[in-house]
Design a protein around this motif. Structure first.
Motif, PDB file in Angstrom:
ATOM      1  N   UNK A 123       0.825  -1.210   0.000  1.00 36.14           N
ATOM      2  CA  UNK A 123       0.000   0.000   0.000  1.00 36.14           C
ATOM      3  C   UNK A 123       0.859   1.260   0.000  1.00 36.14           C
ATOM      4  N   UNK A 124       1.939   1.233   0.782  1.00 45.20           N
ATOM      5  CA  UNK A 124       2.834   2.398   0.830  1.00 45.20           C
ATOM      6  C   UNK A 124       3.520   2.591  -0.522  1.00 45.20           C
ATOM      7  N   UNK A 125       3.937   1.496  -1.126  1.00 49.74           N
ATOM      8  CA  UNK A 125       4.597   1.606  -2.437  1.00 49.74           C
ATOM      9  C   UNK A 125       3.659   2.242  -3.450  1.00 49.74           C
ATOM     10  N   UNK A 126       2.369   1.908  -3.333  1.00 49.62           N
ATOM     11  CA  UNK A 126       1.388   2.364  -4.319  1.00 49.62           C
ATOM     12  C   UNK A 126       0.949   3.814  -4.078  1.00 49.62           C
TER      13      UNK A 126
END
Ligand SMILES: Nc1nc2c(ncn2[C@@H]2O[C@H](COP(=O)(O)OP(=O)(O)OP(=O)(O)O)[C@@H](O)[C@H]2O)c(=O)[nH]1
Ligand SMILES: [Mg+2]
Lengths: 127, 200
Positions: A123-126
């Motif tokens: 989620x953080x990467x996205x």
């Protein structure tokens, strides 16, 4: 909290007096019951079942903040602009009145389930 | 607490991450670069010694202070959100840390290499509480650049504790910091499970 509150008391003491009045001077509920991350949601109700007139404007506001989606105590406090201690007292009233449900935060020992952490990282990467 | 129910259908999960560090280390900047930042205020009555008293009464109390913390939310998906808390810097608000640290997934300690010692208290705190943390060196302009290793040595960190370089003003950099922390927290947790030792 209305700005029309008379300021007959000492300025320094002002906010204390107002908060004291808002919570009727009650002691704070234990922060354990309302952990910062404890998730609060309004109890679903049949239309017309709730007599919201018995609630204070602040209680109604807090109820509205957790009726669309569940939120942790900290977020309700932040969104309402009320100090955390006051929010805890008001939530405790709402809980007693059966207006909300509160789920315990996940205990730390169970917290970082590997699958959940994966979801967080993805989620953080996205973002 | 009987009225506080644990309901399995309540699937929303809120995870807490702390952002700590010395005065001006970039805490507010970091929370703001990765999340929609807003204040969270707590009304605290402090005794002379700076300890909170646990009742809201006492009009005579002139030591009531509003402590505003940085607060931000990152929605991962509908049922999972991260919440960031910028810990108040002043020492007199130490008592708030215990509540903030309770159940935290982990912490980011921001370090400014010009004043590295400012983050000692935060590091000590998280080490003692066994809360997984990483050190993020905020690369202020004009600051001498240090290697991760030299920062780790200067701070006397455990070898497992990651040190990462960042620029708190940039979202991409802030995201990497959080990812490093979550990965580290996962490793710490697995090691604890494997060791069968006590959880936090
Ligand atoms: N050059 C540079 N400046 C930064 C960086 N991060 C923060 N700053 C600046 O440093 C100053 C302090 O940052 P803040 O985010 O307010 O620091 P803080 O830790 O919240 O400070 P306090 O809450 O006062 O303890 C601000 O002027 C920021 O713009 C960075 O990575 N590089
Ligand atoms: Mg700040």
């Amino acid at each position: 909290m209305s700005d029309s509150t008379p300021h007959w008391y000492d300025d320094d003491a002002g906010p204390v007096v107002r908060l004291y009045a808002m919570t009727a001077g009650r002691a704070r509920p234990s922060s354990e019951a309302f952990d910062l991350m404890a998730v609060v949601r309004a109890q679903p109700r049949e239309a017309g079942e709730v007599d919201e007139t018995v609630l204070s404007p602040e209680q109604r506001e807090l109820l509205a903040l957790c009726s669309r989606e569940p939120r942790p105590v900290a977020e309700i406090a932040s969104d309402s602009g009320l100090p955390l201690g006051v929010v805890r007292v008001l939530l405790s009233d709402l809980l007693t009145a059966g207006q909300i449900r509160v789920s315990r935060p996940v205990p730390p020992a169970q917290l970082p389930d590997a699958r959940i952490l994966r979801e967080v990282i993805n989620g953080l990467r996205a973002l | 607490m009987d009225s506080v129910r644990s309901d399995p259908s309540d699937s929303f999960l809120a995870l807490k991450i702390l952002v700590a560090g010395g005065f001006g280390a970039g805490k507010t900047t970091l929370v703001g670069s990765v999340s929609e930042i807003r204040p969270l205020s707590t009304e605290e009555q402090l005794t002379e010694a700076g300890r909170p008293i646990d009742r809201l009464d006492g009009v005579e109390g002139k030591t009531t202070t509003t402590v505003a913390m940085d607060f931000g939310r990152i929605s991962i998906h509908e049922d999972l959100s991260l919440y960031l808390f910028g810990t108040p810097g002043q020492n007199r608000f130490w008592f708030m840390w215990d509540e903030l640290a309770q159940g935290a997934l982990g912490a980011v300690v921001l370090a400014d290499t010009r004043r590295l010692q400012d983050c000692f208290p935060a590091i000590d705190y998280f080490e003692h509480r066994e809360i997984p943390f990483i050190v993020a060196v905020n690369c202020f302009d004009g600051a001498r650049s240090y290697s991760e290793t030299s920062v780790a040595q200067a701070l006397d960190l455990d070898p497992q504790t990651p040190v990462v370089m960042c620029d708190a003003r940039h979202r991409a950099s802030g995201k990497e910091v959080l990812i490093s922390l979550v990965e580290h927290a996962g490793r710490v947790h697995e090691d604890r499970l494997a060791a069968g030792g006590p959880m936090i």
